[in-house]
Design a protein around this motif. Structure first.
Motif, mmCIF file in Angstrom:
data_model
loop_
_atom_site.group_PDB
_atom_site.id
_atom_site.type_symbol
_atom_site.label_atom_id
_atom_site.label_comp_id
_atom_site.label_asym_id
_atom_site.label_seq_id
_atom_site.Cartn_x
_atom_site.Cartn_y
_atom_site.Cartn_z
ATOM 1 N N ALA A 1 44.196 55.839 15.652
ATOM 2 C CA ALA A 1 44.589 54.427 15.548
ATOM 3 C C ALA A 1 45.752 54.117 16.491
ATOM 4 O O ALA A 1 45.752 53.084 17.162
ATOM 5 C CB ALA A 1 44.972 54.103 14.110
ATOM 6 N N ALA A 2 46.714 55.054 16.565
ATOM 7 C CA ALA A 2 47.865 54.868 17.458
ATOM 8 C C ALA A 2 47.405 54.850 18.908
ATOM 9 O O ALA A 2 47.875 54.060 19.728
ATOM 10 C CB ALA A 2 48.871 55.986 17.229
ATOM 11 N N LYS A 3 46.449 55.717 19.211
ATOM 12 C CA LYS A 3 45.929 55.789 20.581
ATOM 13 C C LYS A 3 45.172 54.506 20.930
ATOM 14 O O LYS A 3 45.311 53.981 22.038
ATOM 15 C CB LYS A 3 44.992 57.001 20.701
ATOM 16 C CG LYS A 3 44.551 57.229 22.107
ATOM 17 C CD LYS A 3 43.834 58.529 22.272
ATOM 18 C CE LYS A 3 43.454 58.691 23.727
ATOM 19 N NZ LYS A 3 43.005 60.002 24.054
ATOM 20 N N ARG B 1 47.004 47.823 24.320
ATOM 21 C CA ARG B 1 48.172 47.320 25.046
ATOM 22 C C ARG B 1 47.968 47.448 26.552
ATOM 23 O O ARG B 1 48.203 46.529 27.312
ATOM 24 C CB ARG B 1 49.393 48.141 24.614
ATOM 25 C CG ARG B 1 50.621 47.321 24.422
ATOM 26 C CD ARG B 1 51.761 48.067 23.748
ATOM 27 N NE ARG B 1 51.833 49.493 23.986
ATOM 28 C CZ ARG B 1 51.713 50.400 23.033
ATOM 29 N NH1 ARG B 1 51.483 50.025 21.807
ATOM 30 N NH2 ARG B 1 51.830 51.682 23.300
ATOM 31 N N ALA C 1 45.727 51.575 19.709
ATOM 32 C CA ALA C 1 46.732 50.516 19.874
ATOM 33 C C ALA C 1 47.325 50.586 21.283
ATOM 34 O O ALA C 1 47.525 49.558 21.935
ATOM 35 C CB ALA C 1 47.814 50.662 18.826
ATOM 36 N N ARG C 2 47.566 51.817 21.753
ATOM 37 C CA ARG C 2 48.102 51.999 23.114
ATOM 38 C C ARG C 2 47.096 51.529 24.158
ATOM 39 O O ARG C 2 47.446 50.836 25.112
ATOM 40 C CB ARG C 2 48.450 53.479 23.348
ATOM 41 C CG ARG C 2 49.020 53.753 24.727
ATOM 42 C CD ARG C 2 49.389 55.212 24.909
ATOM 43 N NE ARG C 2 48.276 56.135 24.808
ATOM 44 C CZ ARG C 2 47.428 56.397 25.790
ATOM 45 N NH1 ARG C 2 47.546 55.770 26.949
ATOM 46 N NH2 ARG C 2 46.458 57.262 25.630
ATOM 47 N N ALA D 1 45.103 58.405 11.833
ATOM 48 C CA ALA D 1 46.346 57.733 12.238
ATOM 49 C C ALA D 1 46.616 57.955 13.730
ATOM 50 O O ALA D 1 47.027 57.023 14.435
ATOM 51 C CB ALA D 1 47.506 58.256 11.402
ATOM 52 N N ILE D 2 46.368 59.167 14.210
ATOM 53 C CA ILE D 2 46.577 59.467 15.635
ATOM 54 C C ILE D 2 45.615 58.646 16.492
ATOM 55 O O ILE D 2 45.997 58.047 17.493
ATOM 56 C CB ILE D 2 46.416 60.990 15.899
ATOM 57 C CG1 ILE D 2 47.588 61.761 15.273
ATOM 58 C CG2 ILE D 2 46.324 61.287 17.390
ATOM 59 C CD1 ILE D 2 47.395 63.264 15.209
ATOM 60 N N ASP E 1 40.443 55.870 28.067
ATOM 61 C CA ASP E 1 41.743 56.183 28.651
ATOM 62 C C ASP E 1 41.589 56.473 30.146
ATOM 63 O O ASP E 1 42.325 55.955 30.979
ATOM 64 C CB ASP E 1 42.309 57.410 27.919
ATOM 65 C CG ASP E 1 43.811 57.532 28.122
ATOM 66 O OD1 ASP E 1 44.422 56.577 28.599
ATOM 67 O OD2 ASP E 1 44.356 58.604 27.795
#
Lengths: 234, 50
Positions: free
Chosen positions: B26-28, B34, B30-31, B23-24, A223
């Protein structure tokens, strides 16, 4: 400034292996807890919560301690990567701490009939430790990103480490019926198979916490690097 | 609730917490994927302009 470290590439390759090892160990620990370890004569089936509750609590202590060590390294060596490592360790500690409170509360209800007792010092001390480290995030995110935030966060993490031995010893010093003392000066008060199950579960939780620590660190570094790249490109 | 149900609840809490954490993450991821694609597109546009 980039937060990636020379060990980033090795971390990437280690995470899937660590995750697989953690999954295997957790599976073995559950199998031992339910099919190998004998049922406790006093508490019955509810004693089986012990095999996850205590290792989770010990892992929470270890994570908070690890966060403090990284905080100390940040203050000593002035290397920014320790700030992120300290933060992630404390984050993991908070997750394992909340699981300690939840599983402990369920165990207390099952064996003693109470979800929580404010008169129990060791319960309250663990809650204090948990809330102290929860406040770490409020402090951290109320300060603008930079060396000042890193230093203040590191000092806070170091202060919290004092609470760990207090919380740990409170279980030994308090004489009560709600929180059992399994490890005494005479050694573990359980059979060999029970102790083996506990050790496997402890190893499983430690490896799981380390795998999650590495995974979260990897995501945070990625990040940060992407943010830096975006700034360079725009 | 029986004692067995309390044991199931304790282990279930740990399992659900792990599931939420994954899940958190995995969402991160995916971001981040992107954002990487956006930056790659930006870099390609820059390269074409030069």
């Amino acid at each position: 400034m980039s937060t990636s470290s020379p060990s980033s590439s090795t971390s990437k390759s280690a995470v899937p292996a660590l995750a697989a090892l953690a999954a295997a160990l957790v599976g073995i620990a559950i199998a031992f807890a339910f099919y190998v370890a004998p049922e406790d004569a006093d508490q019955g089936i509810s004693q089986r919560i012990f095999y996850f509750h205590v290792p989770i609590a010990l892992t929470a202590y270890a994570c908070f301690g690890w966060g403090a060590v990284k905080g100390l390294l940040l203050l000593w060596r002035k290397d920014e990567r320790y700030d992120l490592e300290s933060y992630v360790a404390i984050h993991q500690g908070t997750i394992f701490g909340s699981l300690t409170l939840l599983t402990g509360s369920i165990w207390a209800k099952a064996s003693g009939g109470h979800w929580w007792l404010w008169s129990e010092n060791q319960l309250v001390l663990f809650l204090v430790l948990f809330l102290f480290y929860s406040a770490y995030f409020m402090l951290r995110f109320s300060i603008e990103e930079g060396p000042r935030r890193a230093n203040i966060s590191a000092v806070y993490a170091l202060f919290g480490v004092v609470l760990i031995p207090v919380s740990f010893l409170a279980i030994r010093l308090a004489e009560n019926i709600i929180h059992p003392t399994v490890f005494t000066r005479d050694g573990p008060q359980m059979s060999g198979v029970m102790f083996l199950t506990f050790c496997i579960a402890w190893l499983a939780m430690s490896v799981l916490a380390y795998a999650l620590y590495r995974l979260e660190l990897l995501g945070k570094r990625l990040d940060s690097n992407l943010r830096e790249l975006r700034e360079l490109l725009t | 609730m029986s004692q067995g149900e309390y044991v199931a609840a304790a282990y279930g809490v740990v399992f659900v917490a792990l599931l939420v954490y994954v899940a958190i993450i995995a969402a991160k991821l995916a971001r981040l994927e992107r954002e990487t694609a956006e930056l790659a597109e930006l870099a390609r546009t820059r390269h074409a302009d030069v």
